[in-house]
Design a protein around this motif. Sequence first.
Motif, PDB file in Angstrom:
ATOM      1  N   TYR A 394       0.821  -1.218   0.000  1.00 51.11           N
ATOM      2  CA  TYR A 394       0.000   0.000   0.000  1.00 51.11           C
ATOM      3  C   TYR A 394       0.854   1.267   0.000  1.00 51.11           C
ATOM      4  CZ  TYR A 394      -4.367  -2.458   0.882  1.00 51.11           C
ATOM      5  OH  TYR A 394      -5.463  -3.257   0.762  1.00 51.11           O
ATOM      6  N   SER A 395       0.345   2.292  -0.694  1.00 51.33           N
ATOM      7  CA  SER A 395       0.926   3.636  -0.634  1.00 51.33           C
ATOM      8  C   SER A 395      -0.108   4.603  -0.070  1.00 51.33           C
ATOM      9  CB  SER A 395       1.295   4.122  -2.036  1.00 51.33           C
ATOM     10  OG  SER A 395       2.344   3.372  -2.558  1.00 51.33           O
ATOM     11  N   SER A 396       0.330   5.838   0.096  1.00 51.00           N
ATOM     12  CA  SER A 396      -0.588   6.915   0.463  1.00 51.00           C
ATOM     13  C   SER A 396      -1.513   7.201  -0.716  1.00 51.00           C
ATOM     14  CB  SER A 396       0.228   8.159   0.789  1.00 51.00           C
ATOM     15  OG  SER A 396       0.955   8.533  -0.365  1.00 51.00           O
ATOM     16  N   VAL A 397      -2.387   8.164  -0.570  1.00 54.41           N
ATOM     17  CA  VAL A 397      -3.244   8.620  -1.667  1.00 54.41           C
ATOM     18  C   VAL A 397      -2.408   9.542  -2.568  1.00 54.41           C
ATOM     19  CG1 VAL A 397      -5.347   9.873  -2.251  1.00 54.41           C
ATOM     20  CG2 VAL A 397      -5.226   8.558  -0.121  1.00 54.41           C
ATOM     21  N   GLY A 398      -2.353   9.232  -3.857  1.00 58.25           N
ATOM     22  CA  GLY A 398      -1.657  10.127  -4.798  1.00 58.25           C
ATOM     23  C   GLY A 398      -0.147  10.142  -4.672  1.00 58.25           C
ATOM     24  N   PRO A 399       0.512   8.966  -4.514  1.00 61.33           N
ATOM     25  CA  PRO A 399       1.982   8.965  -4.414  1.00 61.33           C
ATOM     26  C   PRO A 399       2.607   9.358  -5.750  1.00 61.33           C
ATOM     27  CG  PRO A 399       1.227   6.723  -4.721  1.00 61.33           C
ATOM     28  CD  PRO A 399      -0.007   7.588  -4.571  1.00 61.33           C
ATOM     29  N   GLU A 400       3.775   9.993  -5.689  1.00 56.51           N
ATOM     30  CA  GLU A 400       4.417  10.506  -6.907  1.00 56.51           C
ATOM     31  C   GLU A 400       5.786   9.840  -7.111  1.00 56.51           C
ATOM     32  OE1 GLU A 400       3.501  12.812  -9.375  1.00 56.51           O
ATOM     33  OE2 GLU A 400       1.522  12.273  -8.709  1.00 56.51           O
ATOM     34  N   ASP A 401       6.770  10.662  -7.491  1.00 57.73           N
ATOM     35  CA  ASP A 401       8.143  10.244  -7.760  1.00 57.73           C
ATOM     36  C   ASP A 401       8.705   9.393  -6.607  1.00 57.73           C
ATOM     37  OD1 ASP A 401      10.357  10.518  -9.487  1.00 57.73           O
ATOM     38  OD2 ASP A 401      11.161  12.227  -8.371  1.00 57.73           O
ATOM     39  N   LEU A 402       9.606   8.451  -6.924  1.00 58.39           N
ATOM     40  CA  LEU A 402      10.306   7.693  -5.875  1.00 58.39           C
ATOM     41  C   LEU A 402      11.774   8.098  -5.845  1.00 58.39           C
ATOM     42  CD1 LEU A 402       9.065   4.003  -6.359  1.00 58.39           C
ATOM     43  CD2 LEU A 402       8.452   5.561  -4.501  1.00 58.39           C
ATOM     44  N   SER A 403      12.370   8.024  -4.661  1.00 59.51           N
ATOM     45  CA  SER A 403      13.799   8.270  -4.519  1.00 59.51           C
ATOM     46  C   SER A 403      14.361   7.266  -3.528  1.00 59.51           C
ATOM     47  CB  SER A 403      14.033   9.695  -4.026  1.00 59.51           C
ATOM     48  OG  SER A 403      15.413   9.939  -3.901  1.00 59.51           O
ATOM     49  N   HIS A 404      15.453   6.625  -3.894  1.00 61.83           N
ATOM     50  CA  HIS A 404      16.028   5.569  -3.061  1.00 61.83           C
ATOM     51  C   HIS A 404      17.132   6.121  -2.160  1.00 61.83           C
ATOM     52  CE1 HIS A 404      18.408   1.569  -2.806  1.00 61.83           C
ATOM     53  NE2 HIS A 404      17.646   1.760  -1.756  1.00 61.83           N
ATOM     54  N   TRP A 405      16.958   5.934  -0.851  1.00 59.40           N
ATOM     55  CA  TRP A 405      17.992   6.320   0.120  1.00 59.40           C
ATOM     56  C   TRP A 405      18.486   5.043   0.788  1.00 59.40           C
ATOM     57  CZ3 TRP A 405      17.596  11.449   3.317  1.00 59.40           C
ATOM     58  CH2 TRP A 405      18.761  11.624   4.072  1.00 59.40           C
ATOM     59  N   PRO A 406      19.566   4.426   0.243  1.00 54.12           N
ATOM     60  CA  PRO A 406      20.085   3.201   0.856  1.00 54.12           C
ATOM     61  C   PRO A 406      20.756   3.518   2.183  1.00 54.12           C
ATOM     62  CG  PRO A 406      21.427   3.843  -1.052  1.00 54.12           C
ATOM     63  CD  PRO A 406      20.351   4.882  -0.906  1.00 54.12           C
ATOM     64  N   THR A 407      21.043   2.506   2.996  1.00 53.59           N
ATOM     65  CA  THR A 407      21.805   2.782   4.217  1.00 53.59           C
ATOM     66  C   THR A 407      23.235   3.113   3.801  1.00 53.59           C
ATOM     67  OG1 THR A 407      22.467   0.492   4.499  1.00 53.59           O
ATOM     68  CG2 THR A 407      20.406   1.165   5.571  1.00 53.59           C
ATOM     69  N   ILE A 408      23.985   3.747   4.704  1.00 49.63           N
ATOM     70  CA  ILE A 408      25.324   4.211   4.363  1.00 49.63           C
ATOM     71  C   ILE A 408      26.240   3.031   4.023  1.00 49.63           C
ATOM     72  CG2 ILE A 408      26.112   4.348   6.772  1.00 49.63           C
ATOM     73  CD1 ILE A 408      26.951   6.992   4.166  1.00 49.63           C
ATOM     74  N   ASP A 409      25.951   1.841   4.574  1.00 44.07           N
ATOM     75  CA  ASP A 409      26.783   0.670   4.250  1.00 44.07           C
ATOM     76  C   ASP A 409      26.229  -0.125   3.058  1.00 44.07           C
ATOM     77  OD1 ASP A 409      24.595  -0.234   5.582  1.00 44.07           O
ATOM     78  OD2 ASP A 409      25.660  -1.511   7.001  1.00 44.07           O
ATOM     79  N   GLY A 410      25.321   0.500   2.277  1.00 48.54           N
ATOM     80  CA  GLY A 410      24.906  -0.101   1.003  1.00 48.54           C
ATOM     81  C   GLY A 410      23.731  -1.069   1.092  1.00 48.54           C
ATOM     82  N   LYS A 411      23.120  -1.215   2.287  1.00 49.95           N
ATOM     83  CA  LYS A 411      21.935  -2.083   2.392  1.00 49.95           C
ATOM     84  C   LYS A 411      20.720  -1.353   1.806  1.00 49.95           C
ATOM     85  CE  LYS A 411      23.444  -4.997   6.184  1.00 49.95           C
ATOM     86  NZ  LYS A 411      24.336  -4.151   7.020  1.00 49.95           N
ATOM     87  N   ALA A 412      19.616  -2.094   1.696  1.00 50.18           N
ATOM     88  CA  ALA A 412      18.467  -1.605   0.918  1.00 50.18           C
ATOM     89  C   ALA A 412      17.967  -0.221   1.350  1.00 50.18           C
ATOM     90  CB  ALA A 412      17.332  -2.626   0.986  1.00 50.18           C
ATOM     91  N   GLY A 413      17.838   0.036   2.643  1.00 49.97           N
ATOM     92  CA  GLY A 413      17.381   1.361   3.073  1.00 49.97           C
ATOM     93  C   GLY A 413      15.937   1.619   2.685  1.00 49.97           C
ATOM     94  N   GLY A 414      15.636   2.864   2.254  1.00 51.98           N
ATOM     95  CA  GLY A 414      14.236   3.250   2.071  1.00 51.98           C
ATOM     96  C   GLY A 414      13.927   3.898   0.741  1.00 51.98           C
TER      97      GLY A 414
END
Length: 452
Positions: A394-414
Amino acid sequence: MTFILIFVTIFNWIWILESVTAPNLIDFQLRSSPNHAELLNCVGKLNEKLAKLGVKNILLQANRQGTKSTNAKTCNPNATLKRNLTSVSYCFNPSDSSTIGGNVEWMPQGVTTVADARSTQLWNTKRAILITWYDKKSEKPTNTDADQIKGARVTFFDPETSKYQHVLLVYPYLNNKGEITYMSLRTIQKDGYDSLHAGGIVWYDNYLYVADTARGFRIFDMRQIFDLNKTTNGDTNNKYLIGFQNGKFYAHGYRYIMPQINDWSNIIPRNSSMTCRVNAGSPTFSFVSLDRTDSDHLISGEFCADKTANGDLEKSGRVARWPLDKQTGQPKLTNGIWKADSAYRLPISNIQGAVSFENKWYLSRSQGAKNGFLYKTKSINSTTGILQIENSYYSSVGPEDLSHWPTIDGKAGGLWTVSEHAGKRLLYVCNIDQLNNSNQFGNICGERNSFF
Ligand SMILES: *[C@@H]1O[C@H](CO)[C@@H](O)[C@H](O)[C@H]1NC(C)=O
Ligand SMILES: *[C@@H]1O[C@H](CO)[C@@H](O)[C@H](O)[C@H]1NC(C)=O
Ligand SMILES: *[C@@H]1O[C@H](CO)[C@@H](O)[C@H](O)[C@H]1NC(C)=O
Ligand SMILES: *[C@@H]1O[C@H](CO)[C@@H](O)[C@H](O)[C@H]1NC(C)=O
Ligand SMILES: *[C@@H]1O[C@H](CO)[C@@H](O)[C@H](O)[C@H]1NC(C)=O
Ligand SMILES: *[C@@H]1O[C@H](CO)[C@@H](O)[C@H](O)[C@H]1NC(C)=O
C-alpha cells in the motif's frame, strides 16, 4: 461487477504478456542544448548582479516549519486513508498543505535526497530532501498573484529540524536591451506556455536533473543559487513580477532563485499524439531517480494513465537507465550523445515513480482518491524486456516520484515519495527490508493481498 472487472484485467495482463514488445533502445537518445553556451553566459551575468549562497545556508535560514509524525496515524491521516504508517513521515506547513481560497496553486511532484547527491549522504555536514512543485493552472481567474504562471520550484527540506525553504527555478536570457533577466520555467520558454511539470528530480553531485516531460532533462547547478534579499536591487515582496524590470530583480516574491544551466533533449522525433502507444518514438520524462548499483544511472519513466492503457500492457509506459559519470556528475556520453543503456516496458499503467536497485524495480502507482500502490518487480538482467510484478504494497493517496535512500553501508534502506493532492500531502519513506514484515500487513508500506 467488480469480479468481472478484475477478471478482465487479469485476463488482459496474461494475454498481453505473450504479445507485448520490449522498448527499442534507439528511441532513448538525448543531446545537450544548442543554447548551452548562452545559458552559461547568462548565469555568469547573474553572478555579477546577484548575491549567492550555498545549500547549507539555505537549510540554516529555512523560513518554513514542517512537522515530523509522532505516531502511526501520521501528521496527515487524510494522506493515508487511516492506514497506519510506522516509518518516518513529514507534513508541510499549512500554507503548502491544502487549498488557498478554494484554489490549488502548487502541486508537489519530484523527490530526491542527499543520498542521490553524494554516496557519503552528507552535503557539507547537512542532509536534505528536495521536492519539486509545479504551478497548477488556475481553473478560473482568482484575480490574485496565483493567476501568474510561476513555473516550477524546489523545496530544500531538512529532515533533522523539519524546516524547509522554497527556491524558484528560472530560465535566464538577455532581454531586447541585452540586459540579463529570467522567466519562470515553461514547457516552451516563451510567454503563453504552461508551467513545466517537473514531475521528477535527481540531485547528483553539483547538479539537479529536473524532468522535462516532452523533452528530457533541465539541468541546474547547486553552486548557482541566488538570494534576492541580499541583492541591493532585489525585490522579495512583489508576487506578480519576475526577472529584471524597472531596475529591480523580481521572482514572484520568492527570495531564492536557481537558473537553468543546460538541458538534455530527445533526438528521435516524438509525436505527442502517439504518447503511451506502441512506436511512440522518444520517451516521455514523467519521473526520475538514481540507481548506484554497479555503476551510477539516472532512471527515467513514463506516466501512462489507466484510462489510456485500458489494461493493454503495450501502453503502460517505459522506463530507462541513463549512464552517469561519477567523476563529473554529468552524463556519460557515446560520441557526444547520451544514450540509455537499458529500457523496459512497465508491467502496469498509472506509474508515477520508479527506482531500480540490484536489478529489481520499485514502482509507485496512484489510484485517484484511493490508496496508491508500491510494486516490487522480479529481477531483470537483460538490457531490454518487460518488467514483471513480484509483490504489491500500500501507498498513500496520490503517491508521486520515488527516490532511493540506501543505508550508508549499502543495504536496501528506504524509498521516499510525496503524495500530491491538496489536503492529502505527506512526505514519507518505505523501508525496503520491512515491506514483507507480516506486522505491517495492510499498513502503508505493508503487503496487500492482490497485485491490481
Ligand atoms: C495502528 O496503530 C495503532 C497504534 O499506533 C494500533 O493501536 C492499531 O492497532 C494499529 N492498527 C492496525 C490496523 O494495525
Ligand atoms: C530580508 O532581510 C532582512 C534583514 O536582512 C529581513 O528583515 C527581511 O525580513 C528579509 N526579507 C525576506 C523576504 O526574507
Ligand atoms: C502523429 O500520429 C498521428 C496518429 O498516428 C498521425 O495521424 C499524425 O499524422 C502524426 N503526426 C506526425 C507529425 O507525424
Ligand atoms: C539477475 O542477477 C541477479 C544477481 O545479480 C540474480 O540473483 C538473479 O537471479 C538474476 N535474475 C534473472 C532473471 O536472471
Ligand atoms: C485534511 O482534510 C481536511 C478536510 O478536507 C482539511 O481541512 C485539512 O486541512 C486536511 N489536513 C491536511 C494536513 O492537509
Ligand atoms: C516478499 O514476499 C514475496 C511474496 O509474498 C516474495 O516473492 C518475496 O521474495 C519476498 N521478499 C522478501 C525480501 O522476503
